[in-house]
Structure formats: structure tokens, C-alpha cells
Design an enzyme around this catalytic site. Structure first.
Site, PDB file in Angstrom:
ATOM      1  N   GLY A  39       1.042  -0.866   0.103  1.00 45.88           N
ATOM      2  CA  GLY A  39      -0.132   0.248  -0.209  1.00 45.88           C
ATOM      3  C   GLY A  39       1.031   1.113   0.204  1.00 45.88           C
ATOM      4  N   ARG A  71      -6.090  -1.825  -1.215  1.00 46.24           N
ATOM      5  CA  ARG A  71      -4.937  -0.502  -1.179  1.00 46.24           C
ATOM      6  C   ARG A  71      -3.675  -0.660  -1.900  1.00 46.24           C
ATOM      7  NH1 ARG A  71      -4.799  -4.982   2.027  1.00 46.24           N
ATOM      8  NH2 ARG A  71      -2.762  -5.785   2.523  1.00 46.24           N
ATOM      9  N   LYS A  84       5.059  -9.586  -6.723  1.00 46.33           N
ATOM     10  CA  LYS A  84       4.594  -8.210  -7.112  1.00 46.33           C
ATOM     11  C   LYS A  84       5.711  -7.806  -7.836  1.00 46.33           C
ATOM     12  CE  LYS A  84       2.055  -7.855  -2.181  1.00 46.33           C
ATOM     13  NZ  LYS A  84       2.109  -7.475  -1.460  1.00 46.33           N
ATOM     14  N   CYS A 173      18.675   8.071  14.339  1.00 45.61           N
ATOM     15  CA  CYS A 173      18.910   6.521  12.545  1.00 45.61           C
ATOM     16  C   CYS A 173      17.324   7.203  13.627  1.00 45.61           C
ATOM     17  CB  CYS A 173      19.052   5.560  12.379  1.00 45.61           C
ATOM     18  SG  CYS A 173      19.677   4.878  14.494  1.00 45.61           S
ATOM     19  N   CYS A 176      17.097   5.606  17.243  1.00 49.72           N
ATOM     20  CA  CYS A 176      16.956   6.278  18.481  1.00 49.72           C
ATOM     21  C   CYS A 176      16.082   6.654  18.789  1.00 49.72           C
ATOM     22  CB  CYS A 176      17.856   8.064  17.641  1.00 49.72           C
ATOM     23  SG  CYS A 176      19.544   7.860  16.803  1.00 49.72           S
ATOM     24  N   CYS A 193      -0.811  -4.800   8.661  1.00 49.63           N
ATOM     25  CA  CYS A 193      -2.786  -4.392   7.972  1.00 49.63           C
ATOM     26  C   CYS A 193      -2.466  -5.642   8.056  1.00 49.63           C
ATOM     27  CB  CYS A 193      -1.944  -4.156   6.790  1.00 49.63           C
ATOM     28  SG  CYS A 193      -1.463  -5.364   5.113  1.00 49.63           S
ATOM     29  N   CYS A 250      21.922   5.040  21.531  1.00 46.11           N
ATOM     30  CA  CYS A 250      21.633   3.853  20.499  1.00 46.11           C
ATOM     31  C   CYS A 250      21.920   3.002  20.639  1.00 46.11           C
ATOM     32  CB  CYS A 250      21.339   5.227  19.124  1.00 46.11           C
ATOM     33  SG  CYS A 250      20.822   4.483  17.649  1.00 46.11           S
TER      34      CYS A 250
END
Length: 254
Positions: A39, A71, A84, A173, A176, A193, A250
Site C-alpha cells: 500500500g 489498497r 509483485k 537513525c 534512536c 495490516c 542508540c
């Protein structure tokens, strides 16, 4: 130098002072990877192809299913069961035969992605996935390769958009913001989804936003989502913005 055909095809875009012929030439010379053709990836890929991005690499290991069609606007009913990435490449080539489109009918694991980015000389990666683990992989690999990345996600009616330019020293990033080891604080798209549902036009908005930010980055313009988490609520059509500093703890940046 742009050909007469290119000047005609991209005339409305070239008319913009922010783009012009120079910006269009930059788009034509760009090489972009799109990971995920659902989507988000569908509208993002369509707009980048239409805008004249010179080379698009489409990465997705799934096949088209009937439940995708609500979608994922690149695909039609007769595409059911097909790869796909391959179908998307055919659709984009039909939309703009002047660009180069390559399909990669596979999932983007860490080893493949790292090697391909290293040897591919990419200008940008779009993360259009709905999987939290691969999102952290894309973040880490793009940071190591110093390739900018634009990420988006949608859950239900809520969308998120953020970009990082890893060519710049000191860039934050994704980790983080959402440390991979802290699962309690992870983004809600960890539920994809297929389990929580999603409204199609919200994906269209966020995927289009990714394409817009991509065009801006490739043309040398300022990004509104750079190091900023953009939050969109489709139910109210409201946007909120959160600035993202570098995290001293991080696990990717340190």
C-alpha cells in the site's frame, strides 16, 4: 541534457522553479531502491516513475493476493498469484518506458541488502514495508552504507513518516527513536495490516508523501521529514511533528 521528448513529458514539473531542467536531470540520473510494493510502495513507485527517476529497483518477495487490491493500487484482479515485483516493474515501465526498472522477487534480508547497496551506488532507499524487524535492518544497513532512507507506515487510520540522510555525520537513525531491543516502545506497525486493518487512502497519502520527499531529496531541496517524525491522522486530517535528536544510548549509532 534533456531530450525534446523528456521536456514534453516532464514539462509541468520542469516549470517549477524548485525543479527546473537541472532538477529534472538530477532525477533522471538517480538510482532508487523501493523495499516493499504494498500500500505504500505502490503509490510511491508510481509517482517516482512518473517523475522520471532514472532507475528504480523494486524489492518484494510476495505474490499478489485478492486482499491486496483494496489498497495496493499497482495491481489488478488478473495479477493474482503473480510476483509483485515483476508485475510492478511491468506496470511502471508501461507508465514511463524512458526509465529503467528492475524487479527483485525476494525479501530484503540483511546480507543481501548490505551487499547490493554496497555495489549498487544507490542515491536513496524507500522503506515501504510493514515489518518492524526488516525496518531495523534497513535502518542499520543504510546507515552503514551512508545511503539516505525515507520510511513510512500506516496502522488503521494513523500514518507516520520520517527520513534520515546518513551521508551527514551526526544524523540520528530509526533506532534512536525506537530501540530494537525495547519491544514495548516499538511502532504499532509491528502489528501489520493483515492483523489490525488499514484504510487504503491513508496508505496512498503516506506513500505519496514518501515520493514527494524522495523527489525533493534527489532534486537537492530541503526535506520536511528529515530527522522529524511526521504523524498523520486520517480520521481528522491532522498532522503533528516531533523532532528527533540523536540518542546517546542508540545501539546502532554508538
Amino acid at each position: 541534457m534533456l531530450s525534446r521528448k523528456q521536456l514534453q513529458r516532464y514539462s509541468r514539473q520542469i516549470m517549477l522553479p524548485q525543479i527546473g531542467e537541472t532538477g529534472q536531470e538530477r532525477l533522471g540520473a538517480a538510482k532508487v531502491m523501493i523495499v516493499g510494493l504494498g500500500g505504500l510502495g505502490s503509490p510511491a513507485a508510481l509517482y517516482l516513475a512518473a517523475a522520471g527517476v532514472g532507475e528504480l529497483h523494486l524489492v518484494d518477495g510476495d505474490h499478489v493476493e485478492i486482499s491486496n487490491l483494496q489498497r495496493q493500487v499497482l495491481f489488478k484482479t488478473n495479477h493474482r498469484g503473480k510476483d509483485k515485483a515483476q508485475v510492478a516493474a511491468q506496470q511502471l515501465t508501461a507508465a514511463n518506458p524512458e526509465i529503467r526498472v528492475q524487479a527483485h522477487c525476494r525479501m530484503a534480508d540483511a546480507a543481501w541488502l548490505a551487499g547490493f547497496l554496497k555495489e549498487g551506488n544507490f542515491d536513496l532507499v524507500l522503506d515501504c514495508t510493514d515489518n518492524l524487524d526488516i525496518r531495523h535492518v534497513i535502518n542499520r544497513v543504510c546507515r552503514d552504507a551512508k545511503v539516505p532512507v525515507i520510511m513510512a507506515s500506516v496502522r488503521g487510520f494513523s500514518g507516520q513518516l520520517v527520513s534520515f540522510d546518513f551521508r551527514s555525520a551526526g544524523s540520528p537513525c530509526y533506532a534512536c527513536l525506537f530501540p530494537p531491543q525495547d519491544r514495548d516502545n516499538d511502532l504499532p506497525e509491528a502489528e501489520n495490516c493483515s492483523t489490525v486493518g488499514v484504510i487504503g487512502p491513508a496508505l496512498g497519502i503516506m506513500g505519496s508523501a514518501q515520493a514527494l520527499e524522495a523527489i525533493k531529496l534527489l532534486a537537492g531541496l530541503t526535506l520536511s521529514s528529515l530527522n522529524r517524525l511526521q504523524l498523520f491522522e486520517a480520521g481528522t486530517l491532522e498532522w503533528r511533528t516531533l523532532a528527533l535528536p540523536v540518542s546517546k544510548t542508540c545501539p546502532v549509532c554508538v
